[in-house]
Design an enzyme around this catalytic site. Sequence first.
Site, mmCIF file in Angstrom:
data_model
loop_
_atom_site.group_PDB
_atom_site.id
_atom_site.type_symbol
_atom_site.label_atom_id
_atom_site.label_comp_id
_atom_site.label_asym_id
_atom_site.label_seq_id
_atom_site.Cartn_x
_atom_site.Cartn_y
_atom_site.Cartn_z
ATOM 1 N N CYS A 89 4.221 5.481 -26.518
ATOM 2 C CA CYS A 89 5.356 4.215 -27.127
ATOM 3 C C CYS A 89 6.535 3.705 -26.995
ATOM 4 O O CYS A 89 6.642 2.572 -26.376
ATOM 5 C CB CYS A 89 4.158 3.675 -27.402
ATOM 6 S SG CYS A 89 2.214 3.748 -27.885
ATOM 7 N N HIS A 339 1.190 -4.785 -25.628
ATOM 8 C CA HIS A 339 1.820 -3.245 -25.508
ATOM 9 C C HIS A 339 1.663 -2.875 -24.496
ATOM 10 O O HIS A 339 1.045 -2.330 -24.265
ATOM 11 C CB HIS A 339 1.318 -3.140 -26.850
ATOM 12 C CG HIS A 339 1.668 -1.243 -26.906
ATOM 13 N ND1 HIS A 339 2.666 -1.137 -26.697
ATOM 14 C CD2 HIS A 339 1.346 -1.054 -28.250
ATOM 15 C CE1 HIS A 339 2.799 -0.224 -26.630
ATOM 16 N NE2 HIS A 339 2.519 0.237 -27.638
ATOM 17 N N CYS A 369 5.884 2.422 -33.362
ATOM 18 C CA CYS A 369 4.894 3.421 -33.741
ATOM 19 C C CYS A 369 4.459 4.593 -32.216
ATOM 20 O O CYS A 369 4.846 3.528 -30.987
ATOM 21 C CB CYS A 369 3.557 3.956 -34.428
ATOM 22 S SG CYS A 369 2.439 2.940 -33.171
#
Length: 383
Positions: A89, A339, A369
Site C-alpha cells: 500500500c 484506496h 499501513c
Amino acid sequence: MPEAYIVDAVRAPVGRKKGSLAHIHPADLAAHPIRELMARHDFDPALVEDVVWGCTETIGGQAGDIGRTAWLVAGLAEDVPGVTIDRQCGSAQQAVHFAAQGVMSGTQDIVVAGGSQAMNRIPIMAAMTAGAAYGFESPFLGAKGWDARYGDEEVNQIRSAEMIAEKWAITREEMDAFAYESHRRAQHATEQGWFKNEIVPLEGLDRDETIRPGTTLEGLASLNPVREGGRITAGNASQNSDCAAALLIVSERALKEHNLKPRARIHHMSVRADNPVWMLTGPINATRYAMQKSGMKLSDIDLFECNEAFASVPMAWMKELDIPHEKVNVQGGAIALGHPIGSTGAKLMTTLLNSLERTGGRYGLQTMCEGGGQANVTIIERL
C-alpha cells in the site's frame, strides 16, 4: 545535505468499482498524470533522470515495469528510464522517498515520482488476504523460515483489522461513525472545490466518484460484517478503485536553472515495520520513530494523512498517539475516496500538499499501513 523540493503534484479522479475508469488500460491510466505534470512546466522532459513509480499486482497490463511504460505512453522522451516499486500500500509513498533520496544524494536533479493501480482490471482477491498475483503461490506460507517463525497463523487484512479493533476497544458503531465522517468530509471538500487544483479530468470524469453523499449511520449499521460476529464491513473499509498520481521532485539547482517554484520541501522520510501477522499496526511505531528521528513533536504537525484502509487503523493510531481527528484526513479518506493501492501514497501526498496550501499550515505528515507490517512516514514543509 542538499534539499529535495516538490514543485508540483497532480492526480486523476478516483474511479469506483465498475466505474468510469474501469475500461482504461493500466498504462494509459498511469500516463495521464505524468503527461499533465510535464505539460505544466517549461523545460525539456528529457532532463528527467528517472520515473520512480509505485504499483502492486504487476501482472497483465501492470507488468513489465509500468513506470517506464507510462512515461512512453505519455508520449515523452525515450531516453528517460523508469522503475517500479512494490512496498504494497505504501508503494507510491516509497517512490516519493526514493525520488527525494536521489535528489538529496546529489546524483539526480529532476525526478518524477508517483504510482497507479487499475483495480478493476486486476482485482484484489475477495478474501482480502492478498492480490491476484498471490493466486499462483503464497509468498510466505509454506516457506520453512516463515513457518518456523510464525507457524501457519492466518495472514489476512480483515483479520488484522478486527484484531486492532478488539485490542484498542473500537466498537462497530464508532467505526461506522468514522466512515460516515469520511464521506461527509469528502463530499464537503468536493462541493467546496478543494480537490480541483489536484485533479486532472480523465474520460469526462472530473471528480472522485467513490463518494456516497447519501451515506447514513443507519445505512452503515445495516451492512453485514465481512466475518461472522466481526466489526469490519464494506462500509467501514476502503474501496477498491482506480487512480494514478504523479509528483515532480527536484533539487535546488534545478529550481534555479529552470525557474521552477517549489511548493514544498521534503522535511523527513522514514520507514519502519511491525509484526506481519498484525500487519496494519505499522503506522504507530513508524510515527513514533519519525518524531524521534526528526526531533519534532506531534504538536508541530498541522495536518495528517493516515490512510483509511480500515476504520480501525487510523482510529487506533489516533488513540495510541493522542492525535485529534480534526487534524487527520480533513478532506475525507480512503473509505470515501478509495484506496487504489499502488497510487495511494502519491494521491494522499497530492491532497496533503493542497490541504496545507488551502489552510496555511506549515507541516504535514503522511503515513499508512502496508503489507508485511510496514509503514512509511513522510513529513513535508509547505513553502
